[in-house]
Design a protein around this motif. Structure first.
Motif: not given
Length: 122
Positions: A33-42, A86-90, A92-100, A117-119
């Protein structure tokens, strides 16, 4: 596999949050299980990951020493404890799964939660 991310919110710099990713029963037995994040424009960025065997974990350099990933198999839940935010951690955080095994490549994950959303702002 169904995933439900939660725990986001507004926090001041230096504060803490704990994100949760609840999965359908048994989903963590064979999947990383992974955590990803996406900030506006990134682009979406891999933040952390834990493998299916509680083996090696991954952290992107920018969060090492501040974020901790863990999982509770009995609750089918993975947590991301975030401290010294930190402000740069702002983002949307997503979780996702992949095999093994973990991967930093979002395209390799086959099921995603809806995002929380983390702000970080004063």
């Amino acid at each position: 596999v169904q995933l439900q991310a939660s725990g986001g919110g507004l926090v001041q710099p230096g504060g803490s949050l704990r994100l949760s990713c609840a999965s359908s029963a048994g989903a963590l037995n064979d999947n990383a299980l992974g955590w990803f994040r996406q900030a506006p424009g990134k682009e979406r960025e891999a933040v952390s990951c834990i493998s299916n065997t509680d083996g090696p974990t991954y952290y992107v350099d920018s969060v090492k020493g501040r974020f901790t990933i863990s999982r509770d198999i009995a609750k089918n839940t993975v947590y991301l404890e975030m401290t010294s935010l930190k402000p740069e951690d702002t983002a949307v955080y997503y979780c996702a799964v992949r095999y093994t095994r973990c991967s930093v490549h979002a395209i390799s994950y086959n099921a995603w939660g809806q995002g929380t959303l983390v702000t970080v702002s004063s």
